[in-house]
Write a protein that holds these residues in place. Structure first.
Motif, mmCIF file in Angstrom:
data_model
loop_
_atom_site.group_PDB
_atom_site.id
_atom_site.type_symbol
_atom_site.label_atom_id
_atom_site.label_comp_id
_atom_site.label_asym_id
_atom_site.label_seq_id
_atom_site.Cartn_x
_atom_site.Cartn_y
_atom_site.Cartn_z
ATOM 1 N N ARG A 19 76.665 -0.954 35.523
ATOM 2 C CA ARG A 19 75.781 -0.885 34.374
ATOM 3 C C ARG A 19 75.238 0.659 34.290
ATOM 4 O O ARG A 19 75.025 1.038 33.221
ATOM 5 C CB ARG A 19 74.638 -1.817 34.650
ATOM 6 N N PRO A 20 75.020 1.303 35.356
ATOM 7 C CA PRO A 20 74.347 2.660 35.129
ATOM 8 C C PRO A 20 75.588 3.622 34.418
ATOM 9 O O PRO A 20 75.190 4.720 33.891
ATOM 10 C CB PRO A 20 74.448 3.151 36.698
ATOM 11 N N ALA A 21 76.771 3.262 34.543
ATOM 12 C CA ALA A 21 77.793 3.970 33.654
ATOM 13 C C ALA A 21 77.544 3.932 32.276
ATOM 14 O O ALA A 21 77.592 5.001 31.557
ATOM 15 C CB ALA A 21 79.275 3.530 34.040
ATOM 16 N N ASP B 279 73.720 5.480 45.660
ATOM 17 C CA ASP B 279 73.545 7.105 45.843
ATOM 18 C C ASP B 279 74.744 7.780 44.856
ATOM 19 O O ASP B 279 74.599 8.837 44.773
ATOM 20 C CB ASP B 279 73.978 7.141 47.182
ATOM 21 N N GLU B 280 75.865 7.302 44.816
ATOM 22 C CA GLU B 280 76.617 7.943 43.739
ATOM 23 C C GLU B 280 76.237 8.232 42.559
ATOM 24 O O GLU B 280 76.328 9.356 41.883
ATOM 25 C CB GLU B 280 78.272 6.995 43.808
ATOM 26 N N TRP B 281 75.827 7.142 42.013
ATOM 27 C CA TRP B 281 75.298 6.940 40.647
ATOM 28 C C TRP B 281 73.985 7.843 40.464
ATOM 29 O O TRP B 281 73.889 8.793 39.297
ATOM 30 C CB TRP B 281 74.813 5.749 40.180
ATOM 31 N N GLY C 270 73.611 11.084 38.152
ATOM 32 C CA GLY C 270 72.350 11.178 37.323
ATOM 33 C C GLY C 270 71.600 12.777 37.481
ATOM 34 O O GLY C 270 71.194 13.205 36.685
ATOM 35 N N LYS C 271 71.615 13.012 38.713
ATOM 36 C CA LYS C 271 70.799 14.294 39.028
ATOM 37 C C LYS C 271 71.348 15.270 38.361
ATOM 38 O O LYS C 271 70.803 16.404 37.855
ATOM 39 C CB LYS C 271 70.633 14.218 40.618
ATOM 40 N N ALA C 272 72.716 15.341 38.686
ATOM 41 C CA ALA C 272 73.815 16.294 38.204
ATOM 42 C C ALA C 272 73.479 16.505 36.802
ATOM 43 O O ALA C 272 73.650 17.758 36.254
ATOM 44 C CB ALA C 272 75.247 16.430 38.652
ATOM 45 N N ILE C 273 73.644 15.601 35.968
ATOM 46 C CA ILE C 273 73.564 15.421 34.485
ATOM 47 C C ILE C 273 72.273 16.016 34.117
ATOM 48 O O ILE C 273 71.909 16.732 32.984
ATOM 49 C CB ILE C 273 74.052 14.259 33.879
#
Length: 297
Positions: free
Chosen positions: A183-185, A210-212, A216-219
């Motif tokens: 869903r986060p994708a 943690d992966e998402w 999100g932090k990088a984006i």
């Protein structure tokens, strides 16, 4: 292809492969179990007949009652098994079967054909009946092929039902789990589309995994860098426009002041030359100009 359906297809493929391998193993075990039971039955009957020969030799039993299968029929739990005894001394032959035949077939024809081709159900076992170093005959145990097929089909049907329900439950569980995990994708894709349209102020929320969260932090950092870069670019463009406007005004002012002085000096020089020519060399002055000047005077 959608990631969820791609994973589900892989799960179904793996489950189907495992089901085929398990089915082959179950059929093999069923065939081996049937062969083992036939061998055990043949060995038991052989010992019973040898014991009967011992009793006949000792005078405790009558020879005409040999072979007597009543003890086996009373104690045996096997169904669909036929026993034949063939004497090597005379033409005595005796047959007996335990259990009734199957009246209705619950298995499909293709399964019966495949099982008979692969495992040969109803395989007969022959053992010699020996007493005091002499072979009196042979006993043959023939299990029912239909009973073997029916037993194998019952095992396979239960296994297929359990495997189908397990695979279905696993696919549903994986589908809903993957839907929740992915869903986060969709949120990330929606955010990237907004950023593509110029909404660089949009920021992705904090995710559970943690992966998402790292994605999100990088984006968000990338969007902030782009927003800052565009802001600085706008400032530089505005500053450049102001500098260009100031430079244009400066050049215009310099050109106006410098050319004005030059023109005034030229007019003064021209007037001085004309006046000098009239005073000192009147012949150089054209007649038309003199008449004009006289008319003016």
């Amino acid at each position: 292809m959608n990631l969820k359906f791609h994973l589900l297809s892989r799960i179904v493929l793996i489950a189907g492969t495992c089901l085929v391998a398990t089915t082959a193993y179950v059929l093999y075990q069923a065939d081996q179990q049937a062969i083992l039971e036939t061998q055990v039955t043949a060995e038991s009957i052989d010992k019973q007949l040898e014991l009967q020969l011992v009793h006949i030799d000792a005078g405790f039993a009558q020879p005409e009652r040999f072979p007597d299968f009543n003890l086996w029929k009373e104690t045996s739990t096997a169904s669909g098994v036929c026993i034949s005894y063939l004497s090597t001394i005379d033409s005595l032959r005796r047959n007996i079967c335990n259990g009734a035949k199957i009246t209705s077939r619950s298995w499909p024809i293709w399964f019966a054909s495949f099982y008979q081709w692969a495992f040969h159900p109803g395989l007969e076992v022959v053992r010699p009946v020996e007493f005091k170093g002499r072979i009196h005959g042979s006993v043959m145990v023939a299990p029912s092929a239909e009973m073997g097929i029916a037993s194998a089909w019952q095992n396979i049907r239960g296994l297929m039902g359990l495997s189908a329900s397990t695979t279905l439950a696993l696919c549903l569980l994986v589908y809903f789990t993957i839907s929740r995990v992915l869903r986060p994708a969709q949120v990330i894709v929606t955010g990237l589309e907004k950023m593509e349209k110029g909404e660089l102020s949009f920021r992705l929320p904090v995710f559970e995994l943690d992966e998402w969260q790292r994605t999100g932090k990088a984006i968000n950092q990338l969007a902030a860098s782009l927003e800052q870069l565009l802001s600085e670019r706008k400032k530089l463009a505005l500053k450049l426009m102001n500098i260009q406007e100031e430079e244009r005004r400066y050049l215009a002012r310099e050109l106006h002041d410098e050319f004005g002085q030059c023109l005034a000096a030229i007019n003064a020089v021209a007037a001085s030359i004309s006046q000098t020519a009239e005073n000192e060399c009147p012949e150089l002055v054209p007649e038309g100009k003199k008449s004009v000047e006289l008319s003016i005077i």
